[in-house]
Design a protein around this motif. Structure first.
Motif, PDB file in Angstrom:
ATOM      1  N   ASN A 272       0.945  -1.487  -0.361  1.00 47.97           N
ATOM      2  CA  ASN A 272       0.126  -0.040   0.225  1.00 47.97           C
ATOM      3  C   ASN A 272       0.869   0.976  -0.399  1.00 47.97           C
ATOM      4  O   ASN A 272       1.598   1.645   0.742  1.00 47.97           O
ATOM      5  CB  ASN A 272      -0.846  -0.337   1.056  1.00 47.97           C
ATOM      6  CG  ASN A 272      -2.001   1.085   1.247  1.00 47.97           C
ATOM      7  OD1 ASN A 272      -2.243   1.763   0.511  1.00 47.97           O
ATOM      8  ND2 ASN A 272      -2.357   1.826   2.576  1.00 47.97           N
ATOM      9  N   LEU A 273       0.619   1.778  -1.618  1.00 51.36           N
ATOM     10  CA  LEU A 273       2.241   2.916  -1.361  1.00 51.36           C
ATOM     11  C   LEU A 273       1.996   3.922  -2.508  1.00 51.36           C
ATOM     12  O   LEU A 273       1.117   3.333  -3.329  1.00 51.36           O
ATOM     13  CB  LEU A 273       3.453   2.517  -1.667  1.00 51.36           C
ATOM     14  CG  LEU A 273       4.931   1.494  -1.176  1.00 51.36           C
ATOM     15  CD1 LEU A 273       5.342   1.288  -1.846  1.00 51.36           C
ATOM     16  CD2 LEU A 273       4.436   2.227   0.621  1.00 51.36           C
ATOM     17  N   VAL A 274       1.829   4.840  -2.627  1.00 56.34           N
ATOM     18  CA  VAL A 274       1.678   6.086  -2.680  1.00 56.34           C
ATOM     19  C   VAL A 274       2.350   6.828  -3.547  1.00 56.34           C
ATOM     20  O   VAL A 274       3.913   7.306  -2.888  1.00 56.34           O
ATOM     21  CB  VAL A 274       1.091   7.056  -2.438  1.00 56.34           C
ATOM     22  CG1 VAL A 274       0.088   7.857  -3.123  1.00 56.34           C
ATOM     23  CG2 VAL A 274      -1.258   5.911  -1.846  1.00 56.34           C
ATOM     24  N   PHE A 275       2.461   7.561  -4.250  1.00 56.54           N
ATOM     25  CA  PHE A 275       3.934   8.229  -5.575  1.00 56.54           C
ATOM     26  C   PHE A 275       3.102   8.770  -6.015  1.00 56.54           C
ATOM     27  O   PHE A 275       2.212   8.340  -6.736  1.00 56.54           O
ATOM     28  CB  PHE A 275       4.829   6.977  -6.563  1.00 56.54           C
ATOM     29  CG  PHE A 275       5.451   6.014  -6.311  1.00 56.54           C
ATOM     30  CD1 PHE A 275       6.712   6.107  -5.752  1.00 56.54           C
ATOM     31  CD2 PHE A 275       5.589   4.216  -5.836  1.00 56.54           C
ATOM     32  CE1 PHE A 275       7.784   5.242  -5.251  1.00 56.54           C
ATOM     33  CE2 PHE A 275       6.061   3.853  -5.388  1.00 56.54           C
ATOM     34  CZ  PHE A 275       7.276   4.476  -5.282  1.00 56.54           C
ATOM     35  N   GLY A 276       3.680   9.427  -6.244  1.00 58.04           N
ATOM     36  CA  GLY A 276       3.384  11.416  -6.270  1.00 58.04           C
ATOM     37  C   GLY A 276       4.224  11.385  -7.749  1.00 58.04           C
ATOM     38  O   GLY A 276       4.982  10.245  -8.366  1.00 58.04           O
ATOM     39  N   GLN A 277       3.050  12.247  -8.839  1.00 61.43           N
ATOM     40  CA  GLN A 277       3.657  12.632 -10.579  1.00 61.43           C
ATOM     41  C   GLN A 277       5.579  12.786 -10.519  1.00 61.43           C
ATOM     42  O   GLN A 277       5.874  12.211 -11.327  1.00 61.43           O
ATOM     43  CB  GLN A 277       3.314  14.000 -10.918  1.00 61.43           C
ATOM     44  CG  GLN A 277       1.498  13.024 -10.867  1.00 61.43           C
ATOM     45  CD  GLN A 277       0.620  14.459 -12.017  1.00 61.43           C
ATOM     46  OE1 GLN A 277       1.491  15.063 -12.181  1.00 61.43           O
ATOM     47  NE2 GLN A 277      -0.733  13.986 -12.158  1.00 61.43           N
ATOM     48  N   ASP A 278       6.098  13.582  -8.894  1.00 64.02           N
ATOM     49  CA  ASP A 278       7.440  13.098  -9.541  1.00 64.02           C
ATOM     50  C   ASP A 278       7.880  12.030  -8.685  1.00 64.02           C
ATOM     51  O   ASP A 278       9.405  12.447  -9.038  1.00 64.02           O
ATOM     52  CB  ASP A 278       7.756  14.220  -8.773  1.00 64.02           C
ATOM     53  CG  ASP A 278       7.490  13.995  -7.313  1.00 64.02           C
ATOM     54  OD1 ASP A 278       6.642  13.083  -6.630  1.00 64.02           O
ATOM     55  OD2 ASP A 278       7.192  15.323  -6.144  1.00 64.02           O
ATOM     56  N   GLY A 279       7.848  10.764  -9.002  1.00 63.51           N
ATOM     57  CA  GLY A 279       8.051   9.562  -8.545  1.00 63.51           C
ATOM     58  C   GLY A 279       8.898   9.777  -6.946  1.00 63.51           C
ATOM     59  O   GLY A 279       9.167   8.427  -6.674  1.00 63.51           O
ATOM     60  N   LYS A 280       8.215  10.446  -5.708  1.00 59.77           N
ATOM     61  CA  LYS A 280       8.831  10.488  -4.414  1.00 59.77           C
ATOM     62  C   LYS A 280       7.146   9.280  -4.032  1.00 59.77           C
ATOM     63  O   LYS A 280       6.163   9.175  -4.101  1.00 59.77           O
ATOM     64  CB  LYS A 280       8.549  11.801  -3.892  1.00 59.77           C
ATOM     65  CG  LYS A 280       9.762  12.312  -4.861  1.00 59.77           C
ATOM     66  CD  LYS A 280      10.260  13.998  -4.176  1.00 59.77           C
ATOM     67  CE  LYS A 280      11.820  14.641  -5.034  1.00 59.77           C
ATOM     68  NZ  LYS A 280      11.931  15.671  -3.917  1.00 59.77           N
ATOM     69  N   LEU A 281       7.424   8.944  -3.144  1.00 60.67           N
ATOM     70  CA  LEU A 281       6.602   8.313  -1.842  1.00 60.67           C
ATOM     71  C   LEU A 281       6.048   9.423  -1.095  1.00 60.67           C
ATOM     72  O   LEU A 281       6.433  10.590  -0.743  1.00 60.67           O
ATOM     73  CB  LEU A 281       7.293   7.236  -0.659  1.00 60.67           C
ATOM     74  CG  LEU A 281       7.381   6.222  -1.039  1.00 60.67           C
ATOM     75  CD1 LEU A 281       9.253   5.201  -0.338  1.00 60.67           C
ATOM     76  CD2 LEU A 281       7.103   4.923  -1.660  1.00 60.67           C
TER      77      LEU A 281
END
Length: 318
Positions: A272-281
């Motif tokens: 259960n992870l979420v990455f932003g559009q910039d690839g950061k957690l």
């Protein structure tokens, strides 16, 4: 077989000769009571006093310590996530700890270090049984129970069973356990209770300081849109602090390929992870547990069952 990584097998080592070959039964016993405070900067400060013991207690202590040593069947290196189990002790180099601050106080048992009053006994945090034979010495350390705390004495009536009845025990009574939290023998610490070892020698404080250092690493902070929720999640929880230290030791966050594979495969691995559009957690209260799991590389996949597994510790297999 787990893909690329296997569950860590115990790398057992022999019991150190300084402990294994020590002649407990022919040794001389001295018991030291220690109080503890934390000095500025987080280092523990120990105050030890020697207390006289009679021959009967000395003999009972030697029997108990011999049994504790004999109960150790295997020794495995200490790691932040390892656990001592029945028959399996953990070993760490004494130089990595504050153990020398304890043993140094017992090197010269000056008269002024002797216990003279009940006040000097009460609120003892741990005691050390020092065994000396010839030019050698070993130390058995044990945390105290509530019987050593003045608050407990004030709130309870001490009784003794004698002549088939309970009666008032007007003498102060303290409990000395037959068990040992850890031995200090030469350059080795052999622990039978990992939590007590970490408490006595303030290893949790070392973990907390290491986590602060991890947060300050630009490379670590750079993988998050905001690291603050993860800091809140870890807090002062000793298990989370240990895991954070292992994350720093493993350094997977420094490996660009590891991080890219994590972005590519986290959903397949059930994280259960979420990455932003910039690839950061994106750290949130809901994702922090799996962020820690991922950076530890503890989510493993079986090529046989096609199931995902979490393991407490892992190392690559050949």
């Amino acid at each position: 077989m787990l893909e690329g990584v296997g569950e860590r097998l115990l790398d057992t080592v022999p019991l150190p000769q300084s402990l294994a070959n020590f002649d407990i039964h022919n040794s001389t016993v001295s018991v030291w009571l220690f109080k503890k405070s934390i000095a500025p900067g987080g280092a523990p400060r120990f105050t030890g006093r020697r207390v006289d013991t009679d021959e009967e207690l000395d003999n009972a202590l030697k029997v108990a310590l011999a049994q504790a040593r004999d109960s150790i069947q295997d020794v495995t290196p200490y790691t932040l996530l390892a656990a001592a189990q029945d028959g399996i002790a953990l070993r760490i180099d004494a130089l990595e700890t504050h153990a020398d601050a304890i043993t140094a106080q017992m090197a010269d048992p000056l008269a002024e270090k002797k216990v003279r009053s009940l006040k000097e006994v009460q609120n003892t945090k741990f005691y050390v049984v020092k065994l000396t034979h010839g030019d050698s010495a070993i130390y058995a350390v044990r945390s105290t129970d509530n019987s050593w705390q003045s608050r407990q004495v004030r709130s309870a009536i001490s009784v003794i069973f004698k002549d088939e009845q309970l009666g008032l025990n007007e003498e102060p009574a303290f409990s000395i356990s037959r068990h040992v939290d850890f031995f200090i023998a030469g350059e080795d610490i052999i622990m039978l209770s990992k939590p007590s070892f970490e408490k006595v020698l303030s290893y949790k404080q070392a973990h907390a300081e290491d986590f602060v250092a991890l947060q300050a690493e630009p490379a670590f902070a750079a993988i998050f849109s905001d690291v603050a929720p993860l800091v809140t999640f870890v807090g002062e929880n000793k298990i989370h602090l240990r895991r954070a230290c292992v994350i720093r030791q493993k350094g997977h966050y420094l490996d660009a390929q590891f991080m890219q594979r994590l972005r590519d495969n986290f959903q397949k691995c059930g994280l259960n992870l979420v990455f932003g559009q910039d690839g950061k957690l994106v750290a949130t209260p809901e994702t922090c547990a799996d962020i820690v799991r991922a950076l530890l590389d503890h989510r493993l996949s079986s090529i046989f069952s096609e199931q995902n597994y979490d393991v407490p510790d892992a190392t690559a297999v050949a």
